[in-house]
Design a protein around this motif. Structure first.
Motif, mmCIF file in Angstrom:
data_model
loop_
_atom_site.group_PDB
_atom_site.id
_atom_site.type_symbol
_atom_site.label_atom_id
_atom_site.label_comp_id
_atom_site.label_asym_id
_atom_site.label_seq_id
_atom_site.Cartn_x
_atom_site.Cartn_y
_atom_site.Cartn_z
ATOM 1 N N ILE A 68 3.256 6.765 -6.096
ATOM 2 C CA ILE A 68 4.025 5.830 -5.194
ATOM 3 C C ILE A 68 5.376 6.004 -4.783
ATOM 4 O O ILE A 68 5.752 5.657 -3.609
ATOM 5 N N PRO A 71 5.711 7.964 -0.797
ATOM 6 C CA PRO A 71 5.565 7.013 0.172
ATOM 7 C C PRO A 71 6.465 5.828 0.312
ATOM 8 O O PRO A 71 7.056 5.417 1.509
ATOM 9 N N SER A 75 9.071 5.764 3.268
ATOM 10 C CA SER A 75 9.138 4.355 4.367
ATOM 11 C C SER A 75 10.313 4.046 4.241
ATOM 12 O O SER A 75 11.033 3.525 5.386
ATOM 13 N N TYR A 193 -0.639 14.002 9.721
ATOM 14 C CA TYR A 193 -1.135 13.256 8.641
ATOM 15 C C TYR A 193 -2.536 13.601 8.468
ATOM 16 O O TYR A 193 -2.989 13.591 7.320
ATOM 17 N N SER A 216 -5.449 8.099 -3.049
ATOM 18 C CA SER A 216 -4.166 7.132 -2.682
ATOM 19 C C SER A 216 -3.398 8.000 -1.362
ATOM 20 O O SER A 216 -3.077 7.098 -0.404
ATOM 21 N N TYR A 217 -3.254 9.325 -1.080
ATOM 22 C CA TYR A 217 -2.462 9.818 -0.186
ATOM 23 C C TYR A 217 -3.390 9.848 1.233
ATOM 24 O O TYR A 217 -2.714 9.901 2.375
ATOM 25 N N TYR A 220 -2.558 6.392 2.620
ATOM 26 C CA TYR A 220 -1.245 6.615 3.156
ATOM 27 C C TYR A 220 -1.387 7.139 4.628
ATOM 28 O O TYR A 220 -0.626 6.638 5.478
ATOM 29 N N CYS A 221 -2.056 8.450 4.723
ATOM 30 C CA CYS A 221 -2.112 9.130 5.910
ATOM 31 C C CYS A 221 -2.705 8.293 6.980
ATOM 32 O O CYS A 221 -2.302 8.403 8.236
ATOM 33 N N ALA A 224 0.114 4.712 7.132
ATOM 34 C CA ALA A 224 1.723 4.807 7.351
ATOM 35 C C ALA A 224 2.016 4.917 8.687
ATOM 36 O O ALA A 224 3.032 4.639 9.528
#
Length: 264
Positions: A68, A71, A75, A193, A216-217, A220-221, A224
């Motif tokens: 966590i 990101p 951000s 991304y 998780s990522y 995010y990709c 985000a």
């Protein structure tokens, strides 16, 4: 980028400023390289060979926090408040010029923390062997080459942190690259991304750790860049809206005939 390099090679007098620029630049690029190498190696082993040794069941909680922090920090620092904080992080009159370098430095430290302090579960679900191993390694390597290409297309001087310290060295105002529309950005709007997501899923070793990281990522990709596109919409206005209408978000479209020039 070439003009920035030429200007930095002929810096005007100012030993304190020059020393600061070169020192911050050296540390940033060293940590940037270390962070990328740690990421490549750790994911190659499915996150099973990191240095963390937190006992269970706390290990999974700490690993989640490690996931966590990147990101969230990324951000926050890209927000207006984060930008002001970055400008003040380096004391003295040069903090503003070094803001982009400071951002890359912090991101590199975050990557190092994540990929070196992860506590492996010790569980390996699958490991490629024989010819499959070499095929998967080839795809993994291609994913990283794709990420490098996308990073170059986006503006390597910004992504690597070189823009800030080289601008300070040359005593010029940092000039960010224009909105990227060439190279991989002609195919999709978010190639960095997408390429990073590909590296998450093309590893030769699969563990619960790698699956947690990949899921998780990847989320995010996919999510985000929406924030990034809001910033681009405010900065470039109608030009970005035309680009967004013409170029897909993450999956290349099959085109027939010649398309319009979307970024004019």
């Amino acid at each position: 980028m070439l003009q920035l390099i030429k200007a930095a090679l002929r810096p005007p007098a100012g030993p304190g400023r020059i020393s600061l620029a070169l020192g911050v630049g050296a540390v940033t690029h060293l940590l940037f390289t270390a962070g990328v190498l740690a990421m490549i190696i750790a994911m190659f082993h499915g996150m099973s060979a990191s240095l963390g040794r937190v006992p269970q069941p706390w290990a999974w909680m700490v690993n989640l926090l490690l996931i966590i922090q990147f990101p969230l920090g990324h951000s926050l620092l890209l927000s207006r408040r984060g930008g002001r904080w970055l400008s003040r992080l380096v004391p003295g009159p040069h903090g503003g010029k070094l803001a982009s370098t400071t951002f890359a430095l912090i991101a590199s430290i975050q990557l190092l923390i994540l990929f070196t302090l992860w506590t492996p579960s010790g569980i390996i679900w699958w490991q490629a062997e024989g010819a499959v191993f070499w095929v998967v390694c080839g795809v993994y390597g291609l994913s990283w080459l794709l990420l490098m290409k996308a990073t170059f297309d986006a503006g390597l001087e910004v992504q690597s942190g070189a823009l800030g310290w080289m601008s300070l060295l040359a005593r010029i105002t940092p000039r960010f690259p224009d909105m990227p529309t060439e190279g991989l950005f002609r195919l999709i709007r978010q190639p960095i991304y997408v390429a990073f997501a590909l590296t998450l899923w093309t590893v030769p070793v699969w563990t619960p750790d790698q699956l947690l990281l990949a899921v998780s990522y990847t989320a995010y990709c996919l999510l985000a860049p929406r924030l990034k596109e809001r910033r681009f919409s405010k900065r470039y206005g109608e030009r970005f809206e035309r680009y967004r209408a013409a170029v897909p978000y993450a999956i290349p479209a099959i085109r027939t005939g010649s398309g319009d020039k979307h970024a004019e």
